[in-house]
Write a protein that holds these residues in place. Structure first.
Motif, PDB file in Angstrom:
ATOM      1  N   ASN A 299     -12.486 -37.336 -42.098  1.00 55.03           N
ATOM      2  CA  ASN A 299     -13.417 -37.749 -41.053  1.00 55.03           C
ATOM      3  C   ASN A 299     -14.084 -36.603 -40.300  1.00 55.03           C
ATOM      4  N   VAL A 300     -13.381 -35.504 -40.136  1.00 54.29           N
ATOM      5  CA  VAL A 300     -13.910 -34.385 -39.351  1.00 54.29           C
ATOM      6  C   VAL A 300     -14.440 -33.279 -40.242  1.00 54.29           C
ATOM      7  N   PHE A 301     -13.760 -33.045 -41.359  1.00 50.25           N
ATOM      8  CA  PHE A 301     -14.062 -31.880 -42.200  1.00 50.25           C
ATOM      9  C   PHE A 301     -14.190 -32.289 -43.667  1.00 50.25           C
ATOM     10  N   PRO A 302     -15.021 -33.291 -43.970  1.00 48.16           N
ATOM     11  CA  PRO A 302     -15.163 -33.721 -45.361  1.00 48.16           C
ATOM     12  C   PRO A 302     -15.857 -32.696 -46.244  1.00 48.16           C
ATOM     13  N   ASP A 303     -16.486 -31.671 -45.637  1.00 47.00           N
ATOM     14  CA  ASP A 303     -17.175 -30.639 -46.406  1.00 47.00           C
ATOM     15  C   ASP A 303     -16.234 -29.522 -46.854  1.00 47.00           C
ATOM     16  N   GLN A 304     -14.955 -29.610 -46.496  1.00 47.30           N
ATOM     17  CA  GLN A 304     -14.002 -28.618 -47.000  1.00 47.30           C
ATOM     18  C   GLN A 304     -13.933 -28.711 -48.526  1.00 47.30           C
ATOM     19  N   ILE A 305     -13.767 -27.563 -49.157  1.00 48.97           N
ATOM     20  CA  ILE A 305     -13.775 -27.486 -50.620  1.00 48.97           C
ATOM     21  C   ILE A 305     -12.349 -27.278 -51.106  1.00 48.97           C
ATOM     22  N   PHE A 306     -11.928 -28.085 -52.058  1.00 50.16           N
ATOM     23  CA  PHE A 306     -10.553 -28.049 -52.544  1.00 50.16           C
ATOM     24  C   PHE A 306     -10.490 -27.375 -53.910  1.00 50.16           C
ATOM     25  N   PRO A 307      -9.519 -26.491 -54.097  1.00 47.12           N
ATOM     26  CA  PRO A 307      -9.374 -25.844 -55.405  1.00 47.12           C
ATOM     27  C   PRO A 307      -8.771 -26.800 -56.429  1.00 47.12           C
ATOM     28  N   HIS A 308      -9.055 -26.544 -57.712  1.00 44.03           N
ATOM     29  CA  HIS A 308      -8.400 -27.293 -58.783  1.00 44.03           C
ATOM     30  C   HIS A 308      -6.898 -26.976 -58.776  1.00 44.03           C
ATOM     31  N   ARG A 309      -6.119 -27.943 -59.195  1.00 44.89           N
ATOM     32  CA  ARG A 309      -4.665 -27.757 -59.202  1.00 44.89           C
ATOM     33  C   ARG A 309      -4.240 -26.592 -60.095  1.00 44.89           C
ATOM     34  N   ASP A 310      -4.974 -26.375 -61.181  1.00 45.60           N
ATOM     35  CA  ASP A 310      -4.588 -25.300 -62.104  1.00 45.60           C
ATOM     36  C   ASP A 310      -5.448 -24.057 -61.931  1.00 45.60           C
ATOM     37  N   ALA A 311      -6.014 -23.871 -60.730  1.00 42.63           N
ATOM     38  CA  ALA A 311      -6.885 -22.716 -60.476  1.00 42.63           C
ATOM     39  C   ALA A 311      -6.084 -21.420 -60.517  1.00 42.63           C
ATOM     40  N   LEU A 312      -6.673 -20.414 -61.149  1.00 38.92           N
ATOM     41  CA  LEU A 312      -6.130 -19.061 -61.129  1.00 38.92           C
ATOM     42  C   LEU A 312      -6.829 -18.244 -60.053  1.00 38.92           C
ATOM     43  N   VAL A 313      -8.166 -18.283 -60.078  1.00 42.48           N
ATOM     44  CA  VAL A 313      -8.985 -17.705 -59.011  1.00 42.48           C
ATOM     45  C   VAL A 313     -10.038 -18.756 -58.640  1.00 42.48           C
ATOM     46  N   PHE A 314     -10.541 -18.666 -57.396  1.00 38.96           N
ATOM     47  CA  PHE A 314     -11.360 -19.765 -56.891  1.00 38.96           C
ATOM     48  C   PHE A 314     -12.268 -19.253 -55.781  1.00 38.96           C
TER      49      PHE A 314
END
Length: 557
Positions: free
Chosen positions: A404-419
Motif C-alpha cells: 500500500n505504501v511502497f508498491p514501487d519497491q523492486i524485488f530480486p529473483h529468488r535465485d539472483a546472484l547479482v541484481f
C-alpha cells in the motif's frame, strides 16, 4: 437551547481572549527579539572574538571548505526556492497554530554552521511559534562549543544548550532534547541546516489537520565547498525509500501517489532523517526514537516504518523548504568501528520490521561486509521489547506497507546472484532498456532506484531484465530483451558473471565456442557513437573487457 447558545458565546469569548493573549505574547516576543538583534553588530564582534581565541578549532576536521565557512555571513539572504504556487498560499493565523520546540544535535560541528542554523530558524519563523531551540552537545571536543557557544546563545531568545557528559550519539541525544522540550510540536534538525522563508507554516498546518502524521520538508542543498544554497527543482517529484541493504534511496513518485498540484504534500515511505516534524504527544505515544540504535544510522527507517504500520502517515511537504549541507563522509568518531555500528543498527531494524523479507537484507549485507557483526544478548532482548511495542500498538504486517505504501519497491529473483542497476563508473553511465534494446543512460545512481535500470544475473546463468531474457542479436551484436524461449536472431550460448564480487565482466560463451564480452564500445573507444553496449569477441578469460558494477551481490545463507 439558550443554555447551549450561552455556553457557545462563552466559548467564543474564551477563544477570542486566548487569541488576544497569544497575539500579545507574539508582540512581546517579537519586540524582545528585534531589540536583541539591534545588537547584531555586537554579536558579529563576539563571534570574531570567539574564533580568534580558538584558532586551533577554526581548522575543522571535516571535508569542508574552511574559507567558505569563514567568509559566509551567519545571517544571510538565500534564494526563495519554493514553487510559485506555494508563495500564494494563505495559512491559518499563527495564533491558532501549535508551538514548536526545535531540537538540534551536534558533535564537533563548525560553530558558524550551528549559529547559521539557529539564526535562520529565528529569522524565518513567526516569533510566537518558536517556544524554544534546544541544542544538545554530544560531548564535543572543540572548545568553542562549550562556554563560548553558551555565551553567544545567551543573547538570543529561547535558546538553551544541553551538554552531554559522555558520548551518547545522535539518537539518544535527540531523545534527551525531546524529553526536555515542552512545545506542542517537535522539529528535529541536523546541525548543518538552514531554514528558508515560511518553512514552518506548511508543516504546522498539516499537523493541525492530521496530528498522527510525521513530516519532512523538501530538502534543498547547501554546497559543502562554497556554502551556496540551491534547489534541485528538476520537475521530478522524489520520495524516500530503501534499498535492500537498508540504505536511504530516492524513488520517483508513482502516478497514483502524485498530488493534484505541486503544492500538495505526498506520501513518502521513508524519512530522510535530517529534518523531521511531529506532534510531541504522538511521538512519545508511539515510542519515540529507538534508543538502542547506537550513535547514528537506522533511526529514520525505524520511525518511518512504525508510523506507517502502527499509527499514521509520513509526508514530504514541498512548500516547506530547508537546506542541508551534505558532507562527503562523517567527520566525527563513532566510538567504535563505524561500519559495524551502522550494520548492527540496521540488523536490529531488519529483525523488528522486515519479517519474511529480512533474508534479502542479510543476503545483500553479508555479501558486502567482510566481517558481519553478531547480535548480543542485550541486542536480542532490546529487539524483543520493540516487537512487543509493535503488538501493543497493533501494528500491521510489513506486507501491508509494501502493498500500500511502497508498491514501487523492486524485488530480486529468488535465485539472483547479482541484481540491480548495472553501471560503468568511468563513463558514469548505466544500462537502461529502450523498447527491446539495451542502451545507456546517465540517469543512474546507486541511491536513486529506477525500475527501468534493474537487471538480474541468476545462479543458473540467466541474464534477466524483469521477467525477460537479455540476448545477443546475431546480426549487429547489440544486446536486446525478449522472451526467454526466443530463438530467432539469437546467439546461442551461456551468460557468465565470473566475478566473486559485484564488479566484474559480463562474459558470454557461445555454443560454437566463440567468446564475447559486453563492452562499452565496439573498439573505437568513442562511447557517444553508440546508443548502447555491444557484445564483442574476446578470449575465454575475458581479459581487457569492460568492468561493470551491479548494485547488489547476494550471499548464500
Amino acid at each position: 437551547m439558550a443554555h447551549i447558545n450561552n455556553r457557545t458565546r462563552q466559548g467564543n469569548r474564551a477563544s477570542s481572549d486566548n487569541k488576544n493573549s497569544r497575539r500579545n505574547t507574539e508582540q512581546q516576543i517579537a519586540f524582545k527579539y528585534s531589540k536583541l538583534l539591534k545588537r547584531n553588530e555586537d554579536l558579529d564582534n563576539l563571534l570574531k572574538v570567539i574564533l580568534s581565541r580558538n584558532s586551533e578549532s577554526v581548522i575543522y576536521p571535516f571535508p569542508l571548505n574552511n574559507s567558505a565557512i569563514e567568509l559566509s555571513p551567519i545571517r544571510r539572504n538565500i534564494p526563495d526556492t519554493r514553487y510559485m504556487d506555494c508563495r500564494r498560499i494563505t495559512y491559518p493565523d499563527v495564533t491558532t497554530m501549535p508551538t514548536v520546540s526545535v531540537v538540534i544535535i551536534f558533535h564537533d560541528e563548525p560553530l558558524q554552521l550551528i549559529l547559521r542554523n539557529i539564526h535562520s530558524i529565528l529569522d524565518k519563523s513567526p516569533p510566537a511559534l518558536i517556544l524554544e531551540i534546544i541544542l544538545v552537545d554530544d560531548n564535543s571536543t572543540l572548545e568553542y562549543l562549550k562556554d563560548d557557544l553558551d555565551l553567544y546563545v545567551s543573547f538570543l531568545p529561547n535558546v538553551k544548550v544541553i551538554h552531554n557528559q559522555k558520548r551518547e550519539g545522535l539518537i539518544k541525544s535527540r531523545m534527551t532534547g525531546a524529553r526536555s522540550a515542552s512545545g506542542d510540536v517537535l522539529v528535529f534538525f541536523d546541525a548543518h541546516m538552514e531554514c528558508n522563508i515560511q518553512w514552518l507554516e506548511p508543516l504546522l498546518t498539516i499537523l493541525m489537520e492530521e496530528p498522527t502524521a510525521i513530516l519532512q520538508p523538501r530538502i534543498d542543498i547547501i554546497s559543502d565547498q562554497t556554502l551556496e544554497y540551491y534547489s534541485m527543482n528538476t520537475g521530478i517529484d522524489i520520495r524516500g525509500g530503501f534499498s535492500w541493504d537498508l540504505r536511504y534511496s530516492s524513488f520517483k513518485v508513482p502516478l497514483q501517489f502524485k498530488p493534484s498540484d505541486k503544492t500538495g504534500h505526498f506520501w513518502t515511505p521513508v524519512l530522510m532523517g535530517n529534518a523531521i516534524a511531529v506532534r510531541r504527544l504522538h511521538f512519545f505515544r508511539i515510542g519515540g526514537f529507538y534508543e538502542d540504535l547506537k550513535i547514528w544510522g537506522g533511526e529514520h527507517f525505524d520511525l518511518s516504518f512504525r508510523n506507517w504500520l502502527c499509527s499514521g502517515h509520513v509526508y514530504t511537504v514541498p512548500c516547506s523548504r530547508v537546506g542541508h549541507l551534505f558532507k562527503k563522509y562523517a567527520g566525527y568518531s563513532f566510538d567504535g568501528d563505524r561500519v559495524e555500528v551502522i550494520i548492527r543498527n540496521l540488523m536490529k531494524v531488519a529483525e523488528i520490521w522486515l519479517e519474511e523479507y529480512k533474508n534479502i537484507f542479510y543476503r545483500v549485507t553479508i555479501a558486502a561486509t567482510p566481517k558481519m557483526p553478531k547480535l548480543t544478548k542485550h541486542d536480542n532482548k532490546s529487539i524483543a521489547e520493540r516487537i512487543q511495542l509493535k503488538q501493543t500498538l497493533k501494528c500491521r504486517p510489513f506486507q501491508w506497507y509494501l502493498d500500500n505504501v511502497f508498491p514501487d519497491q523492486i524485488f530480486p529473483h529468488r535465485d539472483a546472484l547479482v541484481f540491480g542497476e548495472i553501471s560503468h563508473w568511468g563513463s558514469q553511465r548505466c544500462l537502461e532498456v529502450h523498447g527491446d534494446i539495451v542502451g545507456y543512460t546517465k540517469e543512474c545512481n546507486i541511491h536513486s532506484i529506477l525500475p527501468q535500470n534493474t537487471f538480474t544475473f541468476t545462479k543458473n546463468n540467466k541474464f534477466l531484465y524483469k521477467e525477460k531474457c537479455v540476448y545477443i542479436d546475431d546480426t549487429d551484436y547489440e544486446l536486446r530483451v525478449g522472451t526467454c524461449n526466443k530463438t530467432a536472431r539469437v546467439v546461442d550460448g551461456v551468460w557468465k558473471f565470473p566475478s566473486p564480487v559485484k564488479e566484474g565482466i559480463i562474459h558470454f560463451e557461445a555454443d560454437d565456442k566463440r567468446y564475447f564480452c559486453v563492452n562499452m564500445t565496439d573498439g573505437t573507444g568513442v562511447v557517444e557513437e553508440r546508443a548502447g553496449p555491444i557484445a564483442t569477441p574476446c578470449s575465454s578469460s575475458g581479459s581487457g573487457c569492460t568492468v561493470w558494477s551491479f548494485m547488489y551481490r547476494f550471499a548464500d545463507i
